[in-house]
Design an enzyme around this catalytic site. Structure first.
Site, mmCIF file in Angstrom:
data_model
loop_
_atom_site.group_PDB
_atom_site.id
_atom_site.type_symbol
_atom_site.label_atom_id
_atom_site.label_comp_id
_atom_site.label_asym_id
_atom_site.label_seq_id
_atom_site.Cartn_x
_atom_site.Cartn_y
_atom_site.Cartn_z
ATOM 1 N N GLU A 258 0.840 -1.194 0.000
ATOM 2 C CA GLU A 258 0.000 0.000 0.000
ATOM 3 C C GLU A 258 0.874 1.243 0.000
ATOM 4 O OE1 GLU A 258 -1.907 1.075 3.947
ATOM 5 O OE2 GLU A 258 -1.746 -1.100 4.216
ATOM 6 N N CYS B 279 -3.570 -3.704 4.150
ATOM 7 C CA CYS B 279 -2.641 -4.727 4.639
ATOM 8 C C CYS B 279 -3.004 -6.136 4.183
ATOM 9 C CB CYS B 279 -2.570 -4.675 6.166
ATOM 10 S SG CYS B 279 -2.006 -3.082 6.796
ATOM 11 N N HIS C 252 -2.264 -10.398 11.717
ATOM 12 C CA HIS C 252 -1.764 -9.122 11.209
ATOM 13 C C HIS C 252 -1.482 -8.243 12.427
ATOM 14 C CE1 HIS C 252 -1.334 -5.284 9.386
ATOM 15 N NE2 HIS C 252 -2.484 -4.836 9.851
#
Length: 388
Positions: A79, A111, A233
């Site tokens: 990103e 993400c 994550h």
């Protein structure tokens, strides 16, 4: 046919700032950063490193000539893209010397991009079992000096070679995924920094995890007892712990203790690097695999990927026999050990340096950067790289 991750490489810039010193410079209690957020160090990115050079450095560690000859799909999840048209993967493909008859693309969804790449690569290998795919997550998280998000900045890349008969882990077919149009984190093209609704994003992260976890259980009839360890994550290390705590009651006390112990191992690398967006989940996986001594062939690892905006996915993988021998443990230990700690003042100076935004030419100093591959400059609106 088993398909999964055959090799994993990692790169982070060669300098960092200590979070205790940053907290003191910002007038905050160090525990707010080291315990409340769960960060100890933060990678600092010099001008000589960008998403392409970091991606290539991560992949360079793990690829041999046979890999370069057989890779015919290169996917870069990021990103932090710097071109609205040309894929970062094309630069990486050339820098690594991968054979020319390959697809090279860049994938974006906050993400989640690298996870989308992993799933696409898995499908590609299913159709072409004699080939290989390279999936790289590479990002630079920037929120600005003395901002609320500063403590969760970071930079790095994780490269994964996907193949049939993988030697690290096989990806299982069942997964659960979810998409919702929400505004918890986004970055308009006119803004250098992301727009963040932090509390809302935390809430949505946990909500997405619970929904995909419960859907996964419905689809597979598995329970928490079937999962040896969870990787999340990690926008900051405490976030994953908050999610794990939501489901611990599904396990007995011994299982709860084991899951929490393994989770802590999965956070070590991120704690000393910071948020690397698309690569954060896979940095957590690498941290777990390289440090744990309990895991064994056949253990199932649960992975939760979340990309704000938002897409979430819960999926699982099975460890292969002898997986530990495929890990570049000493390489990554050396990478961490060789990093230079810099002062807060130096960090602020480096952070404030930027490449030209108006098309001006620039030569980037690379002598002080020990990395194999560096950004060397910009000329005629084109980025040029140095392979040492």
């Amino acid at each position: 046919m088993r398909i999964g991750i055959d090799k994993i490489g990692f790169y982070t810039p060669p300098m960092y700032v200590d979070m205790n010193e940053l907290a003191e410079a910002r007038g905050d209690e160090p525990a707010k950063y080291t315990i409340g957020i769960g960060q100890s160090q933060m990678a600092v990115t010099p001008l000589s490193q960008d998403i392409v050079s970091m991606a290539a450095n991560a992949a360079f560690q793990i690829l041999e000539q046979d890999d370069l000859d057989k890779i015919d799909l290169v996917i870069v999840g990021t990103e932090s893209g710097f071109d609205a048209s040309k894929s970062a993967a094309v630069y990486v493909h050339q820098l690594l010397g991968i054979q020319p008859h390959a697809r090279s693309i860049e994938m974006k969804h906050a993400c989640y991009g690298a996870t989308a790449g992993i799933q696409m690569a898995k499908g590609h290998i299913a159709l072409n079992p004699d080939r290989k795919a390279l999936v790289i997550a590479t990002d630079i998280a920037r929120y600005g000096l003395a901002t609320g998000g500063e403590v969760t900045q970071g930079a790095g890349a994780v490269a994964m070679l996907v193949s049939a008969n993988p030697r690290i882990m096989s990806l299982e077919n069942n997964s659960a995924y979810l998409s919702k149009d929400i505004m918890d984190f986004w970055r308009p093209t006119y803004s250098e920094y992301a727009m963040v609704d932090g509390q809302y994003s935390n809430e949505q992260y946990i909500s997405f995890f619970l929904e995909t976890w419960n859907l996964y259980k419905e689809k597979t009839t598995m329970t928490i007892e079937d999962i040896k360890a969870f990787c999340f994550h990690l926008p900051y290390t405490k976030m994953g712990l908050k999610a794990l705590r939501e489901i611990l009651a599904e396990a007995d006390e011994d299982k709860q203790a084991e899951l929490q112990e393994l989770f802590q191992l999965s956070t070590t690398f991120s704690r000393n690097v910071g948020n690397i967006y698309t690569g954060s989940l896979y940095l957590g996986l690498l941290s777990l695999l390289e440090q744990d001594s309990q895991l064994a062939e056949g253990d199932r690892i649960g992975l939760f990927s979340y990309g704000s905006g938002a897409v979430g996915e819960f999926f699982t993988a099975i460890l292969e026999e002898g997986y530990k021998s495929q890990l570049a443990i000493e390489t990554h230990k050396s990478l961490f050990d060789s990093r230079q700690q810099i002062s807060v003042a130096d960090y602020e100076t480096i952070f404030s340096q930027q490449l030209p935004q108006d098309g001006s030419e620039v030569v980037v100093e690379t002598k002080e950067d020990p990395s194999k591959i560096c950004l060397a400059g910009i000329k005629d609106h084109k980025r040029f790289y140095l392979v040492k």
